[in-house]
Design a protein around this motif. Structure first.
Motif, PDB file in Angstrom:
ATOM      1  N   VAL A  47       0.841  -1.204   0.000  1.00  0.00           N
ATOM      2  CA  VAL A  47       0.000   0.000   0.000  1.00  0.00           C
ATOM      3  C   VAL A  47       0.877   1.255   0.000  1.00  0.00           C
ATOM      4  O   VAL A  47       0.718   2.146  -0.818  1.00  0.00           O
ATOM      5  CB  VAL A  47      -0.961   0.011   1.211  1.00  0.00           C
ATOM      6  CG1 VAL A  47      -1.787   1.303   1.223  1.00  0.00           C
ATOM      7  CG2 VAL A  47      -1.877  -1.206   1.190  1.00  0.00           C
ATOM      8  N   GLN A  48       1.781   1.342   0.943  1.00  0.00           N
ATOM      9  CA  GLN A  48       2.737   2.446   1.119  1.00  0.00           C
ATOM     10  C   GLN A  48       2.067   3.736   1.572  1.00  0.00           C
ATOM     11  O   GLN A  48       2.305   4.220   2.668  1.00  0.00           O
ATOM     12  CB  GLN A  48       3.571   2.690  -0.143  1.00  0.00           C
ATOM     13  CG  GLN A  48       4.058   1.454  -0.894  1.00  0.00           C
ATOM     14  CD  GLN A  48       4.649   0.365  -0.035  1.00  0.00           C
ATOM     15  OE1 GLN A  48       5.146   0.597   1.044  1.00  0.00           O
ATOM     16  NE2 GLN A  48       4.591  -0.879  -0.523  1.00  0.00           N
TER      17      GLN A  48
ATOM     18  N   MET B  48       4.826   2.839   4.247  1.00  0.00           N
ATOM     19  CA  MET B  48       6.177   3.387   4.268  1.00  0.00           C
ATOM     20  C   MET B  48       6.116   4.849   4.683  1.00  0.00           C
ATOM     21  O   MET B  48       5.289   5.618   4.173  1.00  0.00           O
ATOM     22  CB  MET B  48       6.827   3.235   2.895  1.00  0.00           C
ATOM     23  CG  MET B  48       8.299   3.626   2.860  1.00  0.00           C
ATOM     24  SD  MET B  48       9.080   3.187   1.276  1.00  0.00           S
ATOM     25  CE  MET B  48       9.176   1.389   1.446  1.00  0.00           C
ATOM     26  N   TYR B  49       6.980   5.229   5.624  1.00  0.00           N
ATOM     27  CA  TYR B  49       7.048   6.634   6.018  1.00  0.00           C
ATOM     28  C   TYR B  49       8.413   7.204   5.624  1.00  0.00           C
ATOM     29  O   TYR B  49       9.400   6.482   5.519  1.00  0.00           O
ATOM     30  CB  TYR B  49       6.791   6.811   7.512  1.00  0.00           C
ATOM     31  CG  TYR B  49       7.904   6.345   8.434  1.00  0.00           C
ATOM     32  CD1 TYR B  49       8.844   7.240   8.933  1.00  0.00           C
ATOM     33  CD2 TYR B  49       8.003   5.009   8.824  1.00  0.00           C
ATOM     34  CE1 TYR B  49       9.858   6.825   9.781  1.00  0.00           C
ATOM     35  CE2 TYR B  49       9.019   4.579   9.664  1.00  0.00           C
ATOM     36  CZ  TYR B  49       9.941   5.501  10.140  1.00  0.00           C
ATOM     37  OH  TYR B  49      10.944   5.073  10.980  1.00  0.00           O
TER      38      TYR B  49
ATOM     39  N   VAL C 241       5.186  -0.974   8.834  1.00  0.00           N
ATOM     40  CA  VAL C 241       5.402   0.424   8.466  1.00  0.00           C
ATOM     41  C   VAL C 241       6.905   0.637   8.349  1.00  0.00           C
ATOM     42  O   VAL C 241       7.602   0.788   9.355  1.00  0.00           O
ATOM     43  CB  VAL C 241       4.792   1.382   9.498  1.00  0.00           C
ATOM     44  CG1 VAL C 241       4.839   2.820   8.978  1.00  0.00           C
ATOM     45  CG2 VAL C 241       3.357   0.992   9.828  1.00  0.00           C
ATOM     46  N   TYR C 242       7.402   0.652   7.131  1.00  0.00           N
ATOM     47  CA  TYR C 242       8.835   0.693   6.895  1.00  0.00           C
ATOM     48  C   TYR C 242       9.353   2.122   6.767  1.00  0.00           C
ATOM     49  O   TYR C 242       8.673   3.008   6.234  1.00  0.00           O
ATOM     50  CB  TYR C 242       9.185  -0.090   5.621  1.00  0.00           C
ATOM     51  CG  TYR C 242       8.876  -1.560   5.712  1.00  0.00           C
ATOM     52  CD1 TYR C 242       9.631  -2.402   6.522  1.00  0.00           C
ATOM     53  CD2 TYR C 242       7.800  -2.117   5.014  1.00  0.00           C
ATOM     54  CE1 TYR C 242       9.361  -3.752   6.615  1.00  0.00           C
ATOM     55  CE2 TYR C 242       7.509  -3.470   5.104  1.00  0.00           C
ATOM     56  CZ  TYR C 242       8.294  -4.277   5.905  1.00  0.00           C
ATOM     57  OH  TYR C 242       8.005  -5.626   6.010  1.00  0.00           O
TER      58      TYR C 242
ATOM     59  N   LEU D 108       6.435  11.448  12.108  1.00  0.00           N
ATOM     60  CA  LEU D 108       5.618  10.464  11.395  1.00  0.00           C
ATOM     61  C   LEU D 108       5.619   9.124  12.123  1.00  0.00           C
ATOM     62  O   LEU D 108       4.563   8.496  12.286  1.00  0.00           O
ATOM     63  CB  LEU D 108       6.147  10.281   9.971  1.00  0.00           C
ATOM     64  CG  LEU D 108       5.746  11.323   8.929  1.00  0.00           C
ATOM     65  CD1 LEU D 108       6.652  11.239   7.710  1.00  0.00           C
ATOM     66  CD2 LEU D 108       4.287  11.120   8.521  1.00  0.00           C
ATOM     67  N   LEU D 109       6.787   8.691  12.556  1.00  0.00           N
ATOM     68  CA  LEU D 109       6.877   7.423  13.270  1.00  0.00           C
ATOM     69  C   LEU D 109       6.119   7.487  14.577  1.00  0.00           C
ATOM     70  O   LEU D 109       5.373   6.570  14.925  1.00  0.00           O
ATOM     71  CB  LEU D 109       8.346   7.073  13.515  1.00  0.00           C
ATOM     72  CG  LEU D 109       8.602   5.823  14.357  1.00  0.00           C
ATOM     73  CD1 LEU D 109       8.019   4.584  13.686  1.00  0.00           C
ATOM     74  CD2 LEU D 109      10.091   5.637  14.603  1.00  0.00           C
ATOM     75  N   GLN D 110       6.326   8.561  15.308  1.00  0.00           N
ATOM     76  CA  GLN D 110       5.641   8.717  16.586  1.00  0.00           C
ATOM     77  C   GLN D 110       4.127   8.676  16.422  1.00  0.00           C
ATOM     78  O   GLN D 110       3.421   7.977  17.148  1.00  0.00           O
ATOM     79  CB  GLN D 110       6.072  10.039  17.223  1.00  0.00           C
ATOM     80  CG  GLN D 110       5.374  10.365  18.536  1.00  0.00           C
ATOM     81  CD  GLN D 110       5.895  11.656  19.147  1.00  0.00           C
ATOM     82  OE1 GLN D 110       7.030  12.038  18.910  1.00  0.00           O
ATOM     83  NE2 GLN D 110       5.072  12.321  19.913  1.00  0.00           N
TER      84      GLN D 110
END
Length: 479
Positions: free
Chosen positions: A193-194, A233-234, A261-262, A291-293
């Protein structure tokens, strides 16, 4: 960025403990270096061409002679894609000519026959995975052919009890192909999806509507696939916390069992397609951390368990259960529940793990075809592990999978003194303990809330090859 604390539940062994993920921006920046993802130890960077076919045959013989031979895990690499996603770092062949898959499949079947002769047929295939590239580049007849040949040479389950999975580009399947895959025995799928944002999709050359992903998801459910994973993906162009919220909302509504989530690693000097990405459009380091947080906050708030690194799962999923009972494993496909298998990998560039040693096939089609035409296994390189490699792999696997290391149990299992053998490592760990990443107490090393996102750094302390000064430039950043 301000520090925030996010509460999630993590199970250590059989004891439930409430833990937090602590986002300490200054701490993360200080530790945000390049490092391995530890899908293996030693990593592929240590593989060398000194591994021969005789070595591999020796390993398979020893594996068959185990008092209780391990079950098998089979991996098939299908390298073809008909379009290139600019972020991609996989080994692939980009072509619109689907006829090329026919030749490749013929050679892959040759390799299956060669590999199968080395393993006792009564060793059941507990796990099967097709990766790529785009495995669904194959047409329906080719899917049936590869499945039939595999079943002829290896002992596949026919009662749907095996964990048989395939990576799917939703743009490459229709309802009929999904049905063929289900009939072929696949019961798990992973959907790429990404990001659902059209601006991001355009920037990375991956156009995929939400409606298409929804359709494939619904059809897979209707066909009885047991588990769906979705890859996101972030760090991609034009992403922001606000824009990625749309992707997270969409995926959570689709309700997959697992979500990966890569972190996009921008390495254009190594991966040519990435040179088409405008670096000015990439999020900054602070934005990527945000974004990760936000992703962890959003997904755990929606009920997913943070497994570690880049994986999330529902609480009743096998990954979460395996982490709870301490049996979670990590291999070249990411986190896995099958730690007791020999991994037999086939296809161009495929990496296998047999009898505690690693091997990799050649990484271009011409060499792959030429070796098989000569009746040889298409091996390129690998590594035979020493006892110290096995010890360090055990430590790294336990830390990266379960965030805990029982030192006393480790000493009993390996018959050594931890403090003596890892004197220098303990000094480095003390620095990390002072920074709040971990706690060593009562002969147990626990990764603390501030260390969960930096578990790769903790594992790197035990990586002897890095300690010897081996080049880290080939690795991505840990955050």
């Amino acid at each position: 960025m301000e520090n925030r604390t996010l509460t999630i539940v993590i199970l250590f062994s059989k004891e439930a403990m409430t833990q937090h993920i602590v986002f300490d921006a200054n701490l993360i920046k200080r530790y945000d270096q390049t490092g391995p993802r530890y899908t293996s130890y030693p990593t592929a960077a240590q593989f060398h061409p000194g591994i021969s076919e005789d070595d591999y045959r020796k390993w398979t013989k020893l594996s068959n002679e185990d008092p209780i031979p391990r079950p098998l895990s089979l991996y098939f690499h299908i390298p073809f894609c008909d379009t290139v996603c600019y972020y991609c770092a996989c080994t692939k062949v980009v072509t619109k000519d689907h006829r090329r898959a026919s030749d490749y499949l013929d050679y892959l079947c040759k390799e299956i026959a060669l590999q199968a002769k080395l393993f006792d047929f009564d060793r059941k295939v507990d796990q099967l995975h097709w990766g790529g590239g785009t495995p669904t580049f194959l047409d329906n007849d080719q899917i049936r052919k590869l499945t039939e040949v595999t079943g002829k040479h290896f002992s596949l389950y026919t009662d749907d009890t095996g964990e048989y999975s395939i990576e799917i580009d939703p743009r490459s399947v229709d309802a009929e192909k999904l049905r063929v895959l289900r009939e072929a025995g696949f019961n798990r799928i992973s959907l790429g999806v990404q990001d659902v944002n059209p601006e991001v999709q355009k920037a990375v050359n991956r156009h995929q509507s939400q409606e298409l992903t929804w359709r494939v998801t619904r059809e897979a459910r209707d066909l009885g696939f047991k588990s769906i994973n979705m890859d996101l993906m972030y760090g991609l162009p034009y992403q922001s916390v606000a824009s990625f919220e749309q992707t997270l909302n969409t995926v959570v509504e689709m309700n997959p069992e697992r979500i990966a989530v890569y972190n996009y690693a921008h390495l254009p000097e190594r991966f040519k397609p990435q040179r088409r990405i405008d670096e000015a459009t990439l999020p900054s380091a602070d934005e990527k951390l945000a974004l990760l947080q936000h992703t962890i906050e959003h997904l755990t708030g929606a009920g997913y368990i943070y497994i570690g690194m880049d994986h999330f799962a529902r609480p009743d999923d096998e990954l979460a259960i395996a982490q709870a009972n301490g049996s979670l494993h990590r291999n070249f496909q990411g986190y896995s529940t099958h730690s007791d298998c020999d991994l037999v990998s086939m296809g161009m560039s495929a990496i296998g793990h047999v009898c505690d040693n690693y091997s990799q096939n050649v990484r271009d089609l011409d060499s792959y075809y030429a070796l098989l035409d000569a009746g040889k296994l298409p091996l390129d390189r690998g590594i035979e592990l020493e006892p110290d490699d096995l010890l360090r792999r055990d430590i790294i696997t336990r830390l990266i999978c379960n965030f805990i290391l029982d030192i006393k149990a480790l000493e009993a299992r390996w018959h050594f003194d931890f403090c003596t053998h890892f004197k220098q490592e303990l000094e480095d760990l003390q620095k990390m303990q002072a920074d709040g990443l971990l706690l060593i107490e009562d002969e147990v090393l626990r990764v603390l809330p501030a260390g969960r996102l930096l578990v790769r750094n903790i594992c790197m302390v035990f990586d002897l090859y890095l300690r010897k000064g081996n080049n880290q430039s080939r690795f991505s950043r840990v955050i």
